[in-house]
Structures are given as C-alpha cells and as structure tokens.
Design an enzyme around this catalytic site. Structure first.
Site, PDB file in Angstrom:
ATOM      1  N   HIS A 211      -5.555  -7.826   5.797  1.00  0.00           N
ATOM      2  CA  HIS A 211      -4.357  -8.666   5.847  1.00  0.00           C
ATOM      3  C   HIS A 211      -4.649 -10.040   6.049  1.00  0.00           C
ATOM      4  CE1 HIS A 211      -2.375  -4.829   6.103  1.00  0.00           C
ATOM      5  NE2 HIS A 211      -1.111  -5.465   6.401  1.00  0.00           N
TER       6      HIS A 211
ATOM      7  N   GLU B 296       9.067  -7.433  -1.500  1.00  0.00           N
ATOM      8  CA  GLU B 296       9.124  -6.285  -0.516  1.00  0.00           C
ATOM      9  C   GLU B 296       9.846  -6.936   0.717  1.00  0.00           C
ATOM     10  OE1 GLU B 296       5.181  -4.821  -0.128  1.00  0.00           O
ATOM     11  OE2 GLU B 296       5.383  -4.174  -2.116  1.00  0.00           O
TER      12      GLU B 296
ATOM     13  N   SER C 212       5.820  -1.544  -4.247  1.00  0.00           N
ATOM     14  CA  SER C 212       5.081  -1.121  -5.612  1.00  0.00           C
ATOM     15  C   SER C 212       4.587  -2.542  -6.213  1.00  0.00           C
ATOM     16  CB  SER C 212       6.114  -0.402  -6.439  1.00  0.00           C
ATOM     17  OG  SER C 212       6.796   0.626  -5.930  1.00  0.00           O
TER      18      SER C 212
END
Ligand SMILES: Cc1ncc(C[n+]2csc(CCOP(=O)(O)OP(=O)(O)O)c2C)c(N)n1
Lengths: 333, 303
Positions: free
Chosen positions: A126, A26, A56
């Site tokens: 994260h 990405e 995805s």
C-alpha cells in the site's frame, strides 16, 4: 488550502463544467468520499455521475474505457495505486493501444487517479510508487500531482489530451499545503518555466545561477526543498528544482539550457531502484548534453526492496532529503 | 432449443441470409488458402462452422448498437457490414483496409464495432459502453462475443457483476465450440456457463439450434427486454469449430474433427439447386474480392 482539498475542488469544478464526465471508484460515495476524501461531496452534488464500484480494478478501468469509447469522459479512482497493477491489461492493452491501433486516432478521454507513495506506514502493498511500470507505453500519458500546480488546469489538460492518463498522487501531499503566489518558503520562490508545458522551477533568486539542477516529480518536491535548504545554508550550494507535471512523454528540450548552464543534474524520485523514470530522463539529458556535464546525471530513488511497515524500517528504504543532499555534493566535488 | 436437420437449415433461409452465410464461409476458406500460399502473414482465426451465429443475430441488432468482437471475428464483421473488401484489405495490409492495416485480423474498429485480441478484455469495456447507453441512448445495447475458453478470465466476472448490478443493456454471446485453442471445454470450465450467468442474476439462454429463424424467434424478446432495462443477457450457443484454431493448428483427433463436421450447416451433398447457385455466386464473388484486393498497393497509415 491543502493539496487534498485542491484536488477535490478541481474535481468538483470539472464535473460542474462538463456534464459528460463521470467519476468511478471504490468507496467514493458520500459520506465517506473515498479513502483519502478526494471525491468528497461529489456524489451528493452530482448524483448518478459518481459511481461506487465493486472491488474490480481491471473491470472499473475497462468500464471507464467503454464510457470514453461511447463518447463520455471518465475519471477512475484506484484506492491505492498499488492496485493499478490489476488494471494493467485495460490500461496497456486496451486504452492506450486503442488510441492508435485502429489505424486512425481515436479519442479516449480517461484519467486513472493513483494515490501512491509511502511514508505513512501502510506497508509493502500500500506504499509503492509504480510510475516506472507505465513509462514508455505508447498512447499513455503519466502525470504526477505537484503542490505547485493548478489542479483544475491539470485535469483540464489531461481530459483535453484525448488519451488515457495516469495521475499519480503522492499520498504524503494530501495533507500538505498547496503553494501559492510564487512563494515556496522564506528562501525559495517558484514559477512556471516558460515554454515547458507545465514544469515548475523553484529557486533562490536567479534560476540561471544554480550550481546544480534537481529534477523531481511533485511527490518528492518537499524532500527536494529540504535538501536545497540544507545545501544552501550549510554548504552555500544553490540548486534549481524542476518539477514536471507530466512524467511521460517527457521532453527535456525546454529544460536543456538550464541543465547545461549548471552542468550538474540530479533526478530524484520515490520509485525503488531499477528501470526508473529517472533513468529515462537521464538518458535524454546524456544524449543531448554529453560532454557539457561535469558528471553523469545522478539518480536518487528508494532502495531496491519492499517498503516495510515499521516507520524506522520504512525510512531506510524510501528516498529522503539526505540522499538528495549527498547526491548533489558528490556531483559537485 | 434443440438442433434441427441440416437440410432444413439452409432451405428455409432467404437468399439474403444464405448468401451472407456463404460469403463468410468462402471468405474464410479463401483466407486459409491465401495463408497456404504465404499471401497472409501473422495469424488468422476462422469461424468455419460458426457462421450462422452472427448471421442469425444480424437482424436483431440496430445500427446504433455496439458490437464487440474477438480474435474469431471475421464472421461478426461481415455479418454487420458485408464488407469483404475492407476486411481482406485489413488482413493483407492493402489500400482500403478498415484500419489501415495496423489492426489486422483481430483489431478492428468501424463505427460501433470493435474487436480486440485479448480474451475477456472487451467485456468491461462493453459494460462501460452499456452504462453510457443506458443513460444517454436508452433502447440501444452493447453486445459482446466471447468463446467458452474466455470464461476463464476474471474480467468476465467483474464485468457481469457490474452489468447486473447496474442493470445495463449488455448481451454476452458465448460461442461455445467445445474447445479453446487445443484445450477441450471439459478440461477448462468447471460447472456451466448457465450457472455462472445465473449466479449474477443475468438472464440466460442456451441455444442448440443452428437455424437462424429459430434463433431469432427465441432471442428477439430477450433482446427487447434487455433494451428495456431488464439487465444483461447471456446467450450460449452450442456450436462447432470445423477448422483449425488459427492456421493449421488442429490437434483434435480425426474422429473429433469428423464429429464437428457432422454439425456443419453447409450440406456436404451439395444441397438444392438454389443452394448450388448461391454457393457458386459467393465463391466467385470472393475470388473477385481477393483478386482485386491483392492487386492493390500496400496500405498507408493515417495520422
Ligand atoms: C488473455 C489472452 N490469453 C490467451 C490468448 C491466446 N488465445 C487466443 S484465442 C485462445 C483460445 C480462446 O478460446 P475461446 O474463448 O473458447 O474461443 P475460440 O477460440 O474457441 O473461439 C487463446 C488461448 C489471448 N488471445 N488472450
């Protein structure tokens, strides 16, 4: 050179040398070059071979598996390693299964890069170090970036393996300096442990004379070094640090003589407590050296909790050099 | 494409097509029989009633095309390789097994054919293969079989999105048999597969016909366009699962099962003399295969 630059350079070289390699992820295209800039310049230099994908993760890793199945090689960037959880099926049920479930070895050269770890205030989803969830999967190799390593060689080794590999890259390393010339700092030197297949050893002057051995993946190396400095300067305890390039499969055999000589072993990692990589290492050490260690292997890891965003709270959860110092002292008293 | 009368389906077929249909039918029946006798373990999903789908598609595919299959894949495999020995040996763990008996019924790799037992997982993989093919072997495609229930998996949409964005030579064949294990399609699929495919800009065809010639005529130009770079194609076959989901697990009412049987291509009245002859041949051949394979030693593992 910083570690981020070293990884970026290694990717440039891999793509330049092997036209069958593709990079996907990405936001990996220039001018952005990935969330951490590790893919910077690649799309400009190798147009068509670097693909920006939709959000995805499972799909991307599946596509990488397909590229590898069809005869290519693929390197996937997962933006934050936390998101690799979405690709668990493709990693565990497709790629790693397929290398052996069809009754004969199948080559699937595929690397999933996972920027991992906390210390940057990104908060609970994260900041994780999910290595432990991928330990013990047949057909899946788990690697971790180290500031001592040759990253071009690292990528070469993973692609040559012909099996899916996860590469964890502690984000905190990206801005750190890559060590060179066998010098870690004014106190410590380093080299590769002969016959170990990529274990770096870091020591004062004689790796065989340590009071305690610390085994830690690359992301924790700086904290281990800081602990070793404190222990040496303030307590006159000398430690040997061993940093394996590959976390799984892991073979403790080449490390055994050093561990036996010291008789005290700490495994330090950033993963939260419970079912850790360190537990796997400790089990191997115990099976081999039971009776020749002063105490059971000591596990140092982050607390069993989510990783908070606020710096002071995050610090309380994540493994620190002080925890390593404490563990070594407890082992030796 | 509408349905045609049942007799027409088998009568207009070449001996070769009909022989293949019957080979798959008798292979699957034999498997259920062996299961009943305890000679096959684990699970097995037969494609009784759906055999015509891979038979119709077989001549549209080139040797270099990749085929991805799923749990219900015996027909897909036999239509591609006509290798009942290797397949039965795989399912029963005997020497000569395609994958040494490691994969079993649901996990087969042979050349450019791969099946796996996780619903939807193969679509991103087929997309990756199609990406490689688009650039390295233009004109070659990847085809993946999925069931209607598999449209519940997110992987399907991630894959379609990328395949459409990148105009990949991917064909997704949906065998919509109206049921997923025990759940009717009406209870698990909102909207339609066609609308879902079209939402991604994929070309789509719904096929009611069970006649291989009609199916081929309709699909040939669509496959050709996919090969030439028109992007992914989604085909939905309205079909019927005549047998149980796997071994003996059919939860449908007698009426529902009768309804499915009414759509069987296999004529219940026995069919023409030619049909009877080919039918007897296929049945006898499968008996020979089973006898021979089950007499083999257990498979060993390579590597
Ligand atoms: C990810 C996943 N979930 C569940 C299953 C168990 N399972 C096997 S087949 C099946 C039904 C599949 O239905 P469908 O896609 O319509 O194909 P059909 O069986 O009708 O051919 C299920 C739920 C599975 N194999 N994989």
């Amino acid at each position: 050179m910083r570690v981020a630059e070293s990884l970026n350079r290694a990717l440039h070289e891999v793509l330049a040398e092997d036209p069958s390699v593709r990079v996907l992820g990405e936001d990996v295209l220039d001018p952005y070059g990935g969330a951490f800039k590790i893919t910077k310049g690649l799309s400009s230099r190798f147009p068509g071979r670097v693909l920006a994908t939709p959000i995805s993760e499972n799909g991307i890793v599946g596509v990488a598996g397909g590229l590898a199945l069809a005869g290519g090689k693929a390197i996937v960037e997962i933006m934050f390693s936390d998101f690799v959880a979405l690709a668990f099926d493709q990693i565990v049920n497709f790629a790693s299964k397929s290398v052996s479930m069809y009754g004969r070895p199948l080559r699937l050269p595929l690397i999933v890069r996972c920027p991992s770890g906390g210390g940057r205030g990104y908060g609970p989803t994260h900041s994780q170090s999910l290595q432990k969830h991928f330990i013990g999967v047949p057909g899946l190799a788990v690697y971790e970036v180290s500031p001592f390593d040759d990253h071009r060689e690292l990528f070469g080794e993973m692609l040559a393996l012909g099996e899916p590999c996860l590469l964890f890259e502690d984000k905190i390393l990206y801005t750190r300096r890559l060590f060179g010339d066998g010098v870690a700092d004014d106190l410590f030197q380093y080299d590769l442990l002969p016959g170990s297949g990529g274990v770096t050893r870091v020591y004062v002057d004689d790796p065989g004379q340590a009071d305690c051995v610390i085994i830690a993946p690359g992301g924790v190396a700086h904290r281990a070094l800081a602990a070793m400095r404190t222990l040496l300067l303030e307590r006159e305890i000398s430690c040997l640090l061993l940093v394996p390039r590959r976390l799984y499969p892991f073979d403790v055999t080449p490390l055994s003589p050093l561990l036996e000589r010291a008789g005290a072993v700490v495994v330090a990692e950033e993963s939260t407590a419970g079912g850790t990589w360190g537990a796997e290492v400790a089990h191997q050490v115990h099976s081999r050296l039971w009776g020749r260690l002063r105490r059971p292997v000591s596990l140092v890891h982050s607390a069993a909790g989510v990783i908070p965003a606020a710096a002071h709270l995050e610090r309380d959860v994540l493994v620190q050099d002080t925890a390593i110092v404490r563990a070594v002292q407890e082992l030796l008293t | 494409m509408p349905e045609r009368l049942l007799e027409e389906i088998t009568e207009n077929l070449s001996d070769d097509d009909l022989g293949l249909l019957l080979l798959i039918r008798h292979f699957e029946r034999k498997l259920l029989d062996l299961f009943g006798q305890g000679l096959v373990q684990g699970t097995t999903h037969t494609c009784l009633g759906q055999e015509y789908v891979p038979v119709a598609l077989a001549p549209l595919l080139d040797e270099r095309d990749f085929v991805f299959s799923n749990h219900r894949g015996h027909g897909h495999y036999l239509a591609r390789f006509r290798d009942p020995y290797g397949l039965l040996a795989e399912i029963t763990g005997r020497e000569g097994a395609v994958c040494g008996g490691v994969g079993g019924s649901q996990h087969i790799l042979s050349g450019r054919y791969l099946s796996t037992g996780i619903q939807g997982e193969s679509l991103p993989v087929a997309t990756g293969v199609a990406l490689h093919l688009r650039d390295a072997e233009p004109g070659v495609l990847a085809l993946a079989y999925v069931g209607d229930g598999t449209w519940g998996e997110g992987a399907v949409y991630e894959a379609l999105n990328m395949a459409a964005l990148w105009r990949l030579p991917l064909v997704v064949v949906t065998e919509n048999n109206g049921i997923a294990q025990t759940t009717p399609t009406s209870a698990q699929l909102a909207g339609t597969i066609g609308d879902r495919a079209r939402a991604f800009g994929c070309r789509f065809l719904h096929v009611d016909s069970r006649h291989p010639h009609e199916i081929r005529d309709a699909l040939r130009p669509l496959f050709e366009r996919t090969r030439q770079g028109a992007g992914p194609l989604v085909v939905e076959f309205a079909t019927h699962r005549i047998g149980p989901h796997s071994k003996g697990d059919d939860t449908r009412s007698a009426e529902e099962i009768r309804h499915a049987r009414d759509h069987d291509w296999y004529p219940r009245q026995g069919g023409s003399p030619r049909f009877a002859r080919l039918d007897a041949e296929a049945r006898a051949f499968v008996e020979v295969v089973a006898g021979e394979v089950l007499a083999r030693p257990l498979s060993g593992r390579e590597g």
